[in-house]
Design an enzyme around this catalytic site. Structure first.
Site, mmCIF file in Angstrom:
data_model
loop_
_atom_site.group_PDB
_atom_site.id
_atom_site.type_symbol
_atom_site.label_atom_id
_atom_site.label_comp_id
_atom_site.label_asym_id
_atom_site.label_seq_id
_atom_site.Cartn_x
_atom_site.Cartn_y
_atom_site.Cartn_z
ATOM 1 C CD GLN A 1 0.580 -0.748 -9.679
ATOM 2 O OE1 GLN A 1 0.653 0.475 -9.627
ATOM 3 N NE2 GLN A 1 1.625 -1.500 -9.982
ATOM 4 C CG ASP B 1 1.904 3.019 -16.518
ATOM 5 O OD1 ASP B 1 2.928 3.492 -15.992
ATOM 6 O OD2 ASP B 1 1.137 2.230 -15.941
ATOM 7 C CE LYS C 1 3.182 3.405 -9.704
ATOM 8 N NZ LYS C 1 2.633 2.259 -10.446
#
Ligand code: NAP
Length: 298
Positions: A98, A121, A54
């Site tokens: 994460q 997200d 990422k």
């Protein structure tokens, strides 16, 4: 005739290029780059790989990447305090924590602490609610990537029968909402569904997000169906190799003879997830600065 292969890798590369062009335009107009903060708690090897890729992709797209690595024994209060700082930081447009978090941390509480306007997200309940009622928000990256592939392949989805196998909050449920929003007739199947093959056989569109290697068989599919395989499963290694092959939730070799189009694993849905994360971060940046993205840009 063998099904067409839906090349997610190529589509994702194109999307990343487009994001790069608009990220440069954003930096010009805003006087700063768009920024994504990624928080990693602990040393889970798979998470470390994801966070690294990422970071690389964010920088390649011309955006700022802020990495925060915290030890596995980080207290929840310390993590929440970091999220609060990132919420308040004008250089940070998107925040990604994460997952999975170490067991002593409450994932829901941490996600709830992220500002919905930086929740790239799309996991915050506010964004899940916005998706459910058809308002602009952030949609989880994997299902949004699947939707882009479907729209590219099929155009208008109105009236098509879609079956989503799996009902997780990060894939199955938002996928079903997106398909419904596009006027498909949507069925969500899960582990308690009776006669799953019979349900899948109705579908013009099948999205498999289960996590079971090659579960969906060729004879479950309606001829010509469009099949999106979200699953990522590693088979046991064959003698002489140290790693097993990666396969999806669909028996790809068999399905190719029946489906009209299908995503491969790897190289289908997987590459879309990071590309959409970059897209969501850029959209967040434009919104946070009160700027309009050019019409139809992303
Ligand atoms: P998850 O949270 O474990 O959800 C799996 C879903 O599958 C559940 O809703 C479960 O039903 C259903 N299911 C399990 N066994 C079933 C069966 N025998 N028949 C029908 N349904 C069944 O998984 P997830 O996070 O959604 O991920 C699904 C897969 O996608 C995994 O392989 C994951 O690695 C992959 N994935 C890929 C990406 C990507 O970037 N390509 C991103 C995210 C996930 P119940 O609800 O009834 O238990």
């Amino acid at each position: 005739m063998a099904a067409d292969i839906i090349d997610g890798k190529a589509f994702a590369a194109g999307l990343r290029e487009t994001v790069g062009v608009h990220a440069a335009a954003f930096a010009e107009r805003a006087g700063r780059k768009a920024g994504l903060a990624v928080v990693l708690v602990g040393e889970d090897p798979a998470s470390q790989v994801y966070v690294r890729s990422k970071h690389r992709a964010t920088v390649e797209a011309g955006m700022e990447s802020f990495e925060h690595r915290l030890p596995a024994d980080t207290a929840e209060a310390a993590l929440l305090a970091l999220v609060e700082r990132l919420n308040a930081d004008p250089a940070v447009d998107g925040i990604l924590v994460q997952l999975p978090l170490p067991g002593h941390l409450d994932e829901q509480a941490v996600i709830a602490a992220i500002s919905p306007d930086k929740d790239v997200d799309g996991f915050h309940v506010t964004n899940a609610g916005r998706l459910a009622v058809g308002q602009d928000g952030f949609v989880p990256c994997t299902p949004l990537g699947c939707m882009m592939l479907l729209s590219d392949r099929l155009g208008d989805l109105s009236g098509l029968e879609a079956v989503v196998i799996g009902r997780s909050n990060i894939v199955g449920k938002p996928m079903a909402q997106l398909l419904l929003g596009a006027n498909a007739t949507v069925t969500i199947a899960h582990s308690r569904t009776k006669d799953l093959p019979g349900v899948v056989r109705r579908a013009d569109i099948v999205v498999a997000a289960v996590g079971r290697a090659e579960m969906v068989k060729a004879d479950w599919l309606k001829p010509g169906a469009t099949v999106i395989d979200v699953g990522i499963n590693r088979l046991p290694p064959v003698p002489g190799s140290d790693k097993g092959r990666l396969v999806g939730d669909v028996d790809f070799a068999g399905a190719r003879d029946v489906a009209g189009a299908i995503t491969p694993v790897p190289g289908g849905v997987g590459p879309m997830t990071i590309a959409v994360l970059l897209r969501n971060t850029l959209v967040a940046a434009y919104r946070n600065e009160g700027l309009d993205l050019p019409e139809g840009a992303l």
